[in-house]
Design a protein around this motif. Structure first.
Motif, PDB file in Angstrom:
ATOM      1  N   THR A  41       0.853  -1.186   0.000  1.00 55.57           N
ATOM      2  CA  THR A  41       0.000   0.000   0.000  1.00 55.57           C
ATOM      3  C   THR A  41       0.886   1.233   0.000  1.00 55.57           C
ATOM      4  O   THR A  41       1.691   1.433   0.908  1.00 55.57           O
ATOM      5  N   PHE A  42       0.751   2.026  -1.059  1.00 55.95           N
ATOM      6  CA  PHE A  42       1.485   3.285  -1.168  1.00 55.95           C
ATOM      7  C   PHE A  42       0.642   4.423  -0.616  1.00 55.95           C
ATOM      8  O   PHE A  42      -0.588   4.335  -0.530  1.00 55.95           O
ATOM      9  N   GLY A  43       1.321   5.513  -0.291  1.00 57.11           N
ATOM     10  CA  GLY A  43       0.660   6.770   0.007  1.00 57.11           C
ATOM     11  C   GLY A  43       1.323   7.839  -0.839  1.00 57.11           C
ATOM     12  O   GLY A  43       2.552   7.895  -0.921  1.00 57.11           O
ATOM     13  N   ALA A  44       0.538   8.667  -1.503  1.00 60.50           N
ATOM     14  CA  ALA A  44       1.107   9.717  -2.355  1.00 60.50           C
ATOM     15  C   ALA A  44       0.166  10.910  -2.378  1.00 60.50           C
ATOM     16  O   ALA A  44      -1.051  10.762  -2.230  1.00 60.50           O
ATOM     17  N   THR A  45       0.738  12.089  -2.552  1.00 62.30           N
ATOM     18  CA  THR A  45      -0.090  13.282  -2.652  1.00 62.30           C
ATOM     19  C   THR A  45      -0.812  13.299  -3.994  1.00 62.30           C
ATOM     20  O   THR A  45      -0.292  12.819  -5.003  1.00 62.30           O
ATOM     21  N   TYR A  49       2.583  12.592  -8.477  1.00 61.23           N
ATOM     22  CA  TYR A  49       3.274  11.477  -7.816  1.00 61.23           C
ATOM     23  C   TYR A  49       2.317  10.345  -7.480  1.00 61.23           C
ATOM     24  O   TYR A  49       2.714   9.175  -7.460  1.00 61.23           O
ATOM     25  N   SER A  50       1.058  10.672  -7.274  1.00 63.63           N
ATOM     26  CA  SER A  50       0.052   9.624  -7.192  1.00 63.63           C
ATOM     27  C   SER A  50      -0.070   8.942  -8.555  1.00 63.63           C
ATOM     28  O   SER A  50      -0.170   7.714  -8.653  1.00 63.63           O
ATOM     29  N   ASP A  51      -0.022   9.760  -9.620  1.00 64.98           N
ATOM     30  CA  ASP A  51      -0.068   9.201 -10.978  1.00 64.98           C
ATOM     31  C   ASP A  51       1.147   8.322 -11.245  1.00 64.98           C
ATOM     32  O   ASP A  51       1.041   7.290 -11.921  1.00 64.98           O
ATOM     33  N   MET A  52       2.299   8.724 -10.727  1.00 64.65           N
ATOM     34  CA  MET A  52       3.504   7.931 -10.950  1.00 64.65           C
ATOM     35  C   MET A  52       3.378   6.560 -10.291  1.00 64.65           C
ATOM     36  O   MET A  52       3.824   5.540 -10.836  1.00 64.65           O
ATOM     37  N   ASP A  89       2.700   1.071   3.423  1.00 65.53           N
ATOM     38  CA  ASP A  89       4.031   0.465   3.424  1.00 65.53           C
ATOM     39  C   ASP A  89       5.113   1.402   2.905  1.00 65.53           C
ATOM     40  O   ASP A  89       6.289   1.251   3.242  1.00 65.53           O
ATOM     41  N   ALA A  90       4.723   2.339   2.050  1.00 64.34           N
ATOM     42  CA  ALA A  90       5.691   3.253   1.443  1.00 64.34           C
ATOM     43  C   ALA A  90       4.956   4.513   1.015  1.00 64.34           C
ATOM     44  O   ALA A  90       3.737   4.489   0.802  1.00 64.34           O
ATOM     45  N   ASN A  91       5.695   5.609   0.892  1.00 63.35           N
ATOM     46  CA  ASN A  91       5.062   6.806   0.344  1.00 63.35           C
ATOM     47  C   ASN A  91       5.951   7.465  -0.696  1.00 63.35           C
ATOM     48  O   ASN A  91       7.154   7.194  -0.780  1.00 63.35           O
ATOM     49  N   LEU A  92       5.337   8.340  -1.488  1.00 61.11           N
ATOM     50  CA  LEU A  92       6.050   9.056  -2.533  1.00 61.11           C
ATOM     51  C   LEU A  92       5.472  10.461  -2.622  1.00 61.11           C
ATOM     52  O   LEU A  92       4.364  10.647  -3.130  1.00 61.11           O
ATOM     53  N   PHE A  93       6.224  11.444  -2.090  1.00 62.02           N
ATOM     54  CA  PHE A  93       5.743  12.826  -2.153  1.00 62.02           C
ATOM     55  C   PHE A  93       6.787  13.832  -1.711  1.00 62.02           C
ATOM     56  O   PHE A  93       6.614  15.026  -1.909  1.00 62.02           O
ATOM     57  N   GLN A  94       7.904  13.393  -1.131  1.00 61.96           N
ATOM     58  CA  GLN A  94       8.791  14.317  -0.430  1.00 61.96           C
ATOM     59  C   GLN A  94      10.234  14.201  -0.884  1.00 61.96           C
ATOM     60  O   GLN A  94      10.673  13.160  -1.368  1.00 61.96           O
ATOM     61  N   HIS A  95      10.969  15.331  -0.718  1.00 56.79           N
ATOM     62  CA  HIS A  95      12.395  15.290  -0.999  1.00 56.79           C
ATOM     63  C   HIS A  95      13.169  15.012   0.293  1.00 56.79           C
ATOM     64  O   HIS A  95      12.594  14.955   1.393  1.00 56.79           O
ATOM     65  N   LYS A  96      14.467  14.852   0.151  1.00 59.52           N
ATOM     66  CA  LYS A  96      15.301  14.415   1.272  1.00 59.52           C
ATOM     67  C   LYS A  96      15.290  15.413   2.424  1.00 59.52           C
ATOM     68  O   LYS A  96      15.198  15.022   3.601  1.00 59.52           O
ATOM     69  N   ILE A  97      15.395  16.686   2.095  1.00 57.35           N
ATOM     70  CA  ILE A  97      15.484  17.700   3.145  1.00 57.35           C
ATOM     71  C   ILE A  97      14.221  17.707   3.996  1.00 57.35           C
ATOM     72  O   ILE A  97      14.277  17.771   5.226  1.00 57.35           O
ATOM     73  N   TYR A  98      13.066  17.613   3.334  1.00 56.26           N
ATOM     74  CA  TYR A  98      11.799  17.576   4.079  1.00 56.26           C
ATOM     75  C   TYR A  98      11.706  16.299   4.904  1.00 56.26           C
ATOM     76  O   TYR A  98      11.306  16.333   6.077  1.00 56.26           O
ATOM     77  N   MET A  99      12.056  15.170   4.309  1.00 62.53           N
ATOM     78  CA  MET A  99      11.954  13.885   5.014  1.00 62.53           C
ATOM     79  C   MET A  99      12.774  13.899   6.304  1.00 62.53           C
ATOM     80  O   MET A  99      12.294  13.501   7.370  1.00 62.53           O
ATOM     81  N   GLU A 100      14.011  14.364   6.202  1.00 61.53           N
ATOM     82  CA  GLU A 100      14.885  14.346   7.378  1.00 61.53           C
ATOM     83  C   GLU A 100      14.406  15.315   8.451  1.00 61.53           C
ATOM     84  O   GLU A 100      14.439  15.000   9.645  1.00 61.53           O
TER      85      GLU A 100
END
Length: 280
Positions: A41-45, A49-52, A89-100
């Motif tokens: 199960t993904f999570g995306a904005t 990125y939801s389309d991706m 289980d995973a998400n797709l929406f953020q860059h490294k700086i925001y994630m950290e």
């Protein structure tokens, strides 16, 4: 009696061995089931990125036998909160700086699986048809938040419109750090979400890729597109404890595949590719 005793012991031995074999088999099956997760199960904005996930990542994972679903979000807080809770289980929406920064602030343990192609910042104009045509004294609308502002100034420097002071890290630069501005460009700082609308009213507008796509703008219409550092590209993120799980390895494998890149080239035109993809 000896004959009956031998027969009895033989039956007992066979029963015990059969039970052991059964337990080993059952134990093995349980272990395989636990190790080989069959659904993701993904999570995306909402948006590209939801389309991706649904158009590029999920179909390739389904070819590997996974059942893939995608939960859409309209904010940048819940995707990490829900990931931490285990509901995705995973998400797709953020860059490294925001994630950290988010992980540190909220005491989460997050890790990236792989960086993906990302919609870049673009310089748009209805007045000029090229960067060279930009006139002295023109006005450019730019984002007022530190991250997008620094990215904008980096893009403008790459295009030769300004020079940022050598004493300043480009990723943290502000308008006050502009050392040279040969065209005497004027800057109007506004919220990033307003930038698409200002393409019509200002001479130029520097629009982050996600806002450009949300406004149905074509990335390829930009006079210039940002050559963004990988730290600003989006990535697939999982809980650190799952980083070595098979499903995470399979996500990485499908994103690294030629089939994934072909879908990006066809359906996500203008998206900037990460360094690892350019080096292949």
């Amino acid at each position: 009696m000896k004959k009956y005793l031998v027969t009895f012991l033989s039956v007992v031995l066979i029963t015990v061995l059969a039970a052991c074999g059964s337990n080993e088999s059952a134990s093995g099956e349980e272990e395989n089931t636990g190790d080989e997760q069959q659904s993701i199960t993904f999570g995306a904005t909402v948006g590209p990125y939801s389309d991706m996930v649904t158009k590029a990542i999920a179909p390739l994972l389904e070819e590997k036998g996974y059942e893939v679903s995608n939960q859409e979000f309209t904010d940048y807080v819940q995707p990490n909160k829900v990931l931490d809770s285990g509901d995705i289980d995973a998400n797709l929406f953020q860059h490294k700086i925001y994630m950290e920064a988010f992980a540190e602030e909220n005491d989460l343990d997050l890790s990236e699986v792989i960086v993906v192609p990302t919609a870049p910042m673009g310089l748009y104009s209805e007045k000029f048809d090229s960067v060279d045509a930009i006139e002295d004294g023109s006005t450019i609308a730019i984002a007022n938040d530190p991250t997008n502002l620094a990215r904008t100034l980096g893009m403008l420097e790459d295009e030769g419109l300004i020079t940022i002071s050598e004493d300043v890290e480009t990723l943290t630069a502000s308008v006050n750090d502009i050392a040279e501005n040969p065209k005497e460009i004027n800057f109007v700082e506004v919220e990033a979400a307003q930038l698409p609308r200002l393409v019509e009213s200002e001479d130029l507008s520097a629009v982050p890729g996600n806002y450009a796509l949300a406004a149905d703008m074509d990335l390829l219409d930009a006079l210039a597109l940002e050559d963004m550092p990988d730290d600003y590209r989006n990535r697939v993120v999982v809980n650190t404890e799952d980083l070595d799980a098979q499903f995470a390895k399979d996500i990485k494998e499908v994103v690294e595949s030629d089939e994934f890149e072909a879908i990006i080239d066809e359906q996500f035109q203008g998206f900037g590719k990460p360094q690892w993809m350019l080096e292949e």
